[in-house]
Scaffold this motif. Structure first.
Motif, short mmCIF file in Angstrom:
data_model
loop_
_atom_site.label_atom_id
_atom_site.label_comp_id
_atom_site.label_asym_id
_atom_site.label_seq_id
_atom_site.Cartn_x
_atom_site.Cartn_y
_atom_site.Cartn_z
N VAL A 1 8.03 6.80 -4.76
CA VAL A 1 6.94 5.82 -4.95
C VAL A 1 7.54 4.44 -5.18
CG1 VAL A 1 5.14 5.11 -6.56
CG2 VAL A 1 5.24 7.48 -5.81
N ILE B 1 8.90 2.89 -1.89
CA ILE B 1 7.93 2.43 -0.88
C ILE B 1 7.11 1.26 -1.42
CG2 ILE B 1 5.88 3.89 -1.28
CD1 ILE B 1 7.61 3.32 2.09
N HIS C 1 12.11 7.21 2.76
CA HIS C 1 10.88 7.63 2.09
C HIS C 1 10.38 8.95 2.70
CE1 HIS C 1 6.89 7.26 0.25
NE2 HIS C 1 6.37 7.54 1.44
N LYS C 2 10.40 9.03 4.03
CA LYS C 2 9.93 10.25 4.69
C LYS C 2 10.85 11.43 4.36
CE LYS C 2 8.20 7.53 8.58
NZ LYS C 2 8.36 7.24 10.00
N PRO D 1 3.20 14.73 0.32
CA PRO D 1 4.04 14.81 1.52
C PRO D 1 3.28 15.27 2.77
CG PRO D 1 4.90 16.27 -0.21
CD PRO D 1 3.72 15.56 -0.78
N GLY E 1 1.35 12.36 4.14
CA GLY E 1 2.27 11.39 4.74
C GLY E 1 2.78 11.88 6.10
N HIS F 1 -0.01 11.59 8.65
CA HIS F 1 -0.13 10.16 9.01
C HIS F 1 1.00 9.78 9.98
CE1 HIS F 1 0.05 5.81 8.48
NE2 HIS F 1 1.23 5.92 7.91
N PHE G 1 -3.58 7.80 6.29
CA PHE G 1 -2.89 6.83 5.42
C PHE G 1 -3.75 6.57 4.19
CE2 PHE G 1 -1.94 2.66 3.76
CZ PHE G 1 -0.61 2.87 3.42
N HIS H 1 -3.29 9.46 1.96
CA HIS H 1 -1.94 9.39 1.37
C HIS H 1 -1.92 8.37 0.23
CE1 HIS H 1 2.32 10.17 1.57
NE2 HIS H 1 2.64 8.91 1.83
N SER H 2 -2.49 7.20 0.52
CA SER H 2 -2.48 6.11 -0.47
C SER H 2 -3.36 6.48 -1.67
CB SER H 2 -2.98 4.86 0.25
OG SER H 2 -3.16 3.84 -0.62
N ALA I 1 -1.77 8.85 -3.99
CA ALA I 1 -0.76 8.19 -4.83
C ALA I 1 -1.41 7.63 -6.10
CB ALA I 1 -0.06 7.08 -4.05
N TYR J 1 -0.52 8.49 -10.03
CA TYR J 1 -0.19 7.60 -11.14
C TYR J 1 -0.97 8.03 -12.40
CZ TYR J 1 1.12 4.68 -7.12
OH TYR J 1 1.64 4.24 -5.94
C1 HEM Z 1 6.80 12.74 -2.62
C2 HEM Z 1 6.05 12.56 -1.58
C3 HEM Z 1 5.47 11.21 -1.23
C4 HEM Z 1 4.96 10.24 -2.05
C5 HEM Z 1 4.83 10.27 -3.57
C6 HEM Z 1 4.54 9.15 -1.21
C7 HEM Z 1 3.94 7.98 -1.65
C8 HEM Z 1 3.64 6.90 -0.85
C9 HEM Z 1 3.06 5.66 -1.31
C10 HEM Z 1 2.72 5.33 -2.77
C11 HEM Z 1 2.90 4.86 -0.24
C12 HEM Z 1 2.31 3.44 -0.25
C13 HEM Z 1 0.83 3.57 -0.03
C14 HEM Z 1 0.13 2.23 -0.01
O1 HEM Z 1 0.73 1.23 0.44
O2 HEM Z 1 -1.04 2.20 -0.43
C15 HEM Z 1 3.38 5.57 0.92
C16 HEM Z 1 3.41 5.07 2.20
C17 HEM Z 1 3.87 5.76 3.30
N1 HEM Z 1 4.30 7.06 3.34
FE1 HEM Z 1 4.54 8.26 1.75
N2 HEM Z 1 4.80 9.49 0.09
C18 HEM Z 1 5.38 10.74 0.12
C19 HEM Z 1 5.76 11.45 1.25
C20 HEM Z 1 5.71 10.99 2.55
C21 HEM Z 1 6.12 11.74 3.73
C22 HEM Z 1 6.65 13.18 3.71
C23 HEM Z 1 5.93 10.93 4.79
C24 HEM Z 1 6.20 11.20 6.26
C25 HEM Z 1 6.91 12.21 6.75
C26 HEM Z 1 5.41 9.67 4.30
C27 HEM Z 1 5.10 8.59 5.09
C28 HEM Z 1 4.66 7.38 4.63
C29 HEM Z 1 4.46 6.23 5.48
C30 HEM Z 1 4.74 6.14 6.98
C31 HEM Z 1 3.98 5.21 4.65
C32 HEM Z 1 3.65 3.77 5.07
C33 HEM Z 1 4.94 2.95 4.89
C34 HEM Z 1 4.75 1.53 5.36
O3 HEM Z 1 4.52 1.36 6.56
O4 HEM Z 1 4.84 0.62 4.52
N3 HEM Z 1 5.28 9.75 2.93
N4 HEM Z 1 3.82 6.82 0.53
#
Ligand code: HEM
Length: 189
Positions: free
Chosen positions: A26, A29, A47-48, A100, A103, A106, A148, A151-152, A155, A159
């Motif tokens: 967290v 990103i 992050h991925k 995950p 994400g 997405h 997305f 995902h967001s 998150a 928190y």
């Molecule tokens: C522990 C697991 C994960 C957590 C806690 C997490 C958390 C987050 C958070 C907080 C954001 C920002 C959201 C926002 O801007 O509102 C984010 C963005 C993103 N996450 Fe995750 N995520 C996790 C796993 C993954 C996985 C497994 C993938 C893909 C395989 C992924 C792909 C992405 C992508 C592509 C973004 C957008 C990044 C960008 O373009 O700035 N996430 N994630």
């Protein structure tokens, strides 16, 4: 029957590993916009990778939990607190897997996915979700946006839940004077 007073070493290791990886992921990103341009793509890839690692560890953790009974909650804990603790743990398990997975969904709907193959830690080739990659472009774009948002939003739930979880553990430790942290800390009995 001997009733264990703490979690098993495996449960403790998985708990802290997942906690550190999720908080680190967290933090990474949320600060990505402050990175120099050349670092943004590698940071998102990291992050991925961390997220997919959490998914694997989370699945292991669920399997371990299903096959190992946790130590009982301290005696004298009111029913509402017991139910609250169980509900909070269930939501946390949901987040460990749901973050995950959302994400990954997405990312699998990313229209330029073909130009950016997924590698775990830049080394191990990894797959995106085939049926999502195969969607028609318009549906794929909708899936990309919707997941997305999911995902967001998850998150934000994370928190709140982490704050609740830590406050709950500290309350039991320092206000109720129940040595609860020891149940999830490595070390001798
Ligand atoms: C522990 C697991 C994960 C957590 C806690 C997490 C958390 C987050 C958070 C907080 C954001 C920002 C959201 C926002 O801007 O509102 C984010 C963005 C993103 N996450 Fe995750 N995520 C996790 C796993 C993954 C996985 C497994 C993938 C893909 C395989 C992924 C792909 C992405 C992508 C592509 C973004 C957008 C990044 C960008 O373009 O700035 N996430 N994630």
């Amino acid at each position: 029957m001997v009733v264990a007073d703490r979690y098993t070493r495996t449960a403790i290791t998985l708990h802290w590993l997942i906690a550190v990886l999720m908080i680190g992921n967290v933090t990474l990103i949320l600060f990505v916009d402050t990175f120099p341009d050349a670092m943004v793509r590698p940071a998102i890839n990291l992050h991925k990778s961390i997220g997919l690692t959490v998914l694997g560890l989370g699945l292991l953790r669920v399997l371990w939990r299903l096959s190992h009974r946790p130590p009982p909650l301290p005696p004298g804990m009111p029913v509402w607190e017991r139910l609250g603790a169980h509900a909070a743990h269930l939501v946390l398990y949901g987040l460990i897997l749901g973050l995950p997975i959302s994400g990954w969904v997405h990312d699998s709907a990313f229209k330029s996915a073909g130009d950016f193959p997924l590698y775990l830690y830049g080394v191990i080739p990894w797959f995106r979700i085939g049926p999502i990659m195969a969607l028609d472009p318009a549906t794929k774009e909708q899936v990309h946006t919707l997941w997305f948002q999911i995902h967001s939003s998850l998150a934000y739930v994370l928190y709140a839940m982490v704050a609740l979880h830590i406050l709950g553990a500290l309350k039991h430790q320092f206000i109720d004077k129940q040595p609860e942290l020891q149940r999830m800390l490595p070390g001798r009995k």
